[in-house]
Write an enzyme that holds these catalytic residues in place. Sequence first.
Site, PDB file in Angstrom:
ATOM      1  N   GLY A  69       0.810  -1.211   0.000  1.00 58.34           N
ATOM      2  CA  GLY A  69       0.000   0.000   0.000  1.00 58.34           C
ATOM      3  C   GLY A  69       0.847   1.265   0.000  1.00 58.34           C
ATOM      4  N   THR A  70       1.928   1.247   0.742  1.00 57.09           N
ATOM      5  CA  THR A  70       2.781   2.436   0.822  1.00 57.09           C
ATOM      6  C   THR A  70       3.363   2.754  -0.548  1.00 57.09           C
ATOM      7  OG1 THR A  70       3.329   1.922   3.102  1.00 57.09           O
ATOM      8  CG2 THR A  70       4.845   3.388   1.935  1.00 57.09           C
ATOM      9  N   GLN A 179      -7.796  -0.139   3.250  1.00 59.84           N
ATOM     10  CA  GLN A 179      -8.662  -0.689   4.305  1.00 59.84           C
ATOM     11  C   GLN A 179     -10.069  -0.991   3.796  1.00 59.84           C
ATOM     12  OE1 GLN A 179      -7.726  -1.656   7.273  1.00 59.84           O
ATOM     13  NE2 GLN A 179      -5.712  -0.694   7.465  1.00 59.84           N
ATOM     14  N   SER A 199      -3.420  -3.282  -0.691  1.00 60.33           N
ATOM     15  CA  SER A 199      -2.326  -4.020  -0.056  1.00 60.33           C
ATOM     16  C   SER A 199      -2.781  -5.447   0.257  1.00 60.33           C
ATOM     17  CB  SER A 199      -1.937  -3.302   1.236  1.00 60.33           C
ATOM     18  OG  SER A 199      -0.972  -4.043   1.927  1.00 60.33           O
ATOM     19  N   ALA A 200      -1.868  -6.408   0.062  1.00 65.21           N
ATOM     20  CA  ALA A 200      -2.225  -7.827   0.237  1.00 65.21           C
ATOM     21  C   ALA A 200      -2.385  -8.234   1.701  1.00 65.21           C
ATOM     22  CB  ALA A 200      -1.160  -8.707  -0.426  1.00 65.21           C
ATOM     23  N   HIS A 201      -1.544  -7.653   2.562  1.00 67.76           N
ATOM     24  CA  HIS A 201      -1.517  -8.214   3.921  1.00 67.76           C
ATOM     25  C   HIS A 201      -2.689  -7.774   4.796  1.00 67.76           C
ATOM     26  CE1 HIS A 201       0.318  -4.832   6.376  1.00 67.76           C
ATOM     27  NE2 HIS A 201       0.603  -4.410   5.156  1.00 67.76           N
ATOM     28  N   THR A 237      11.415  -7.027 -11.453  1.00 65.03           N
ATOM     29  CA  THR A 237      10.896  -8.402 -11.504  1.00 65.03           C
ATOM     30  C   THR A 237       9.795  -8.578 -10.460  1.00 65.03           C
ATOM     31  OG1 THR A 237      13.040  -9.185 -12.238  1.00 65.03           O
ATOM     32  CG2 THR A 237      11.550 -10.841 -11.306  1.00 65.03           C
ATOM     33  N   CYS A 323       4.251   4.944  16.338  1.00 67.40           N
ATOM     34  CA  CYS A 323       4.986   4.829  17.585  1.00 67.40           C
ATOM     35  C   CYS A 323       6.358   5.441  17.340  1.00 67.40           C
ATOM     36  CB  CYS A 323       5.136   3.344  17.882  1.00 67.40           C
ATOM     37  SG  CYS A 323       5.667   2.988  19.526  1.00 67.40           S
TER      38      CYS A 323
HETATM   39  C1  LIG Z   1      -5.002   3.166   4.783  1.00 70.38           C
HETATM   40  C2  LIG Z   1      -3.650   2.550   4.599  1.00 70.38           C
HETATM   41  N1  LIG Z   1      -2.873   2.941   3.591  1.00 70.38           N
HETATM   42  C3  LIG Z   1      -1.661   2.412   3.375  1.00 70.38           C
HETATM   43  C4  LIG Z   1      -1.149   1.447   4.202  1.00 70.38           C
HETATM   44  C5  LIG Z   1       0.212   0.889   3.932  1.00 70.38           C
HETATM   45  O1  LIG Z   1       0.148  -0.393   3.380  1.00 70.38           O
HETATM   46  P1  LIG Z   1       1.429  -1.362   3.398  1.00 70.38           P
HETATM   47  O2  LIG Z   1       1.611  -1.804   4.815  1.00 70.38           O
HETATM   48  O3  LIG Z   1       1.085  -2.481   2.481  1.00 70.38           O
HETATM   49  O4  LIG Z   1       2.592  -0.573   2.905  1.00 70.38           O
HETATM   50  C6  LIG Z   1      -1.921   1.008   5.288  1.00 70.38           C
HETATM   51  C7  LIG Z   1      -1.390   0.004   6.223  1.00 70.38           C
HETATM   52  O5  LIG Z   1      -1.064   0.291   7.340  1.00 70.38           O
HETATM   53  C8  LIG Z   1      -3.198   1.572   5.492  1.00 70.38           C
HETATM   54  O6  LIG Z   1      -3.965   1.197   6.518  1.00 70.38           O
END
Ligand SMILES: Cc1ncc(COP(=O)(O)O)c(C=O)c1O
Length: 381
Positions: A69-70, A179, A199-201, A237, A323
């Site tokens: 996601g980041t 989310q 994001s996958a996790h 890759t 944190c």
């Molecule tokens: C709203 C939102 N955006 C982005 C992220 C970042 O995703 P990732 O942990 O896959 O980089 C998160 C995860 O904490 C999130 O909750």
Amino acid sequence: MIYLDNAATTPLLPTARAAMERYLGDAYGNPSSLHRPGREARQAVEEARRFFAGWLGVSPRDLAFTSGGTESNNLAIYGAYLAQRSHRTHVVTTAVEHHAVLEAVDRLRLLGADVTVVPVDSDGRVDPDDVVRALRPDTALVSVMLVNNEVGTVEPVAEIARRVKDVDPGIIVHSDMVQALPVMRLSLGDLGVDLASFSAHKVHGPKGVGLLYVRSGTPFVALAAGGNQEHRLRAGTEPVAGIVGFHAAMAELAQHFDAHRAHLSALRDALWRAIESLDGVYRNSPADAVPSILNVGFRGIRNDILLMRLDLEGIAASAGAACSAGSLEPSHVIRAMGRDREARESIRLSFAWQNTMEEIGVAAGVLSKVVGSLRSRFTNS
Ligand SMILES: Cc1ncc(COP(=O)(O)O)c(C=O)c1O
């Protein structure tokens, strides 16, 4: 351990892990290679892409796998800005975005951007009127998340996208949907955005994998150069095993989607009912928040101490905020909602598929005990 921090990350589904095994082992081909091992890897990546295209209602050509996601947020924000910076240098976002958006947007200032951060109401919701009022003739990008990761508020992204495009179809609209993916059926066409991040996790897939949607025709500069992968949206890759795990996890979630959502609602409602009469408790999440997130606070009790005590009692929760140096920063989301004092008191309890009603009963009991004992020791009234 009762794990109620699923907005931070979710456990990997066994089916996802099993699907990944093959691509961590024998099927190690590079998807860009033309030989058979390469073709097998390519097939797995393209199947995953087709699956997500179907689930999100878009063309597979408009999807690129990323590292999470980041990265998706960063690629979207820099990519959209760089493509337009010769004639548009103004960016609009909201006060409650994830840091991956807020800090990326902030860095655009180094490239000459002017940034407007739109406020939210006491539910953490953005008013589309405020977004429209913030627009300028040189606005390049509007970035508004679909579901807030700390309180679960659903932002009016479809209305914002529609109204922004009515004012100026040249403005690019991005939404962080990280989310939203676990709890909302998403049709990106209906939402009307140009760019979206996933994001996958957060959906029981592996960490380090994500997805970026770039609607065809959107002005976009790919940040990493050096490869033709992912329709030239993201060179490098592909993490094949991770992509396979993301696909398997989301496919299983999709099969049980409505039951999953109902399960989360039942857990969230049961937990709130069990704690709503505790002394000094308040709820930051609005009633119409997604069912996966319940943000609450206890008047006069600091969230860092509360979370530590919960951890000792076997409950994993979080403040949803960053944190630093061992202490919690007051949440920028809760503060943006006009709750300054609450920003140091609030905790996020977040739910997923594996949580049970029995766990909720235990967690409610522990919360009541810990809050009671902290209150008798540290009442600051
Ligand atoms: C709203 C939102 N955006 C982005 C992220 C970042 O995703 P990732 O942990 O896959 O980089 C998160 C995860 O904490 C999130 O909750």
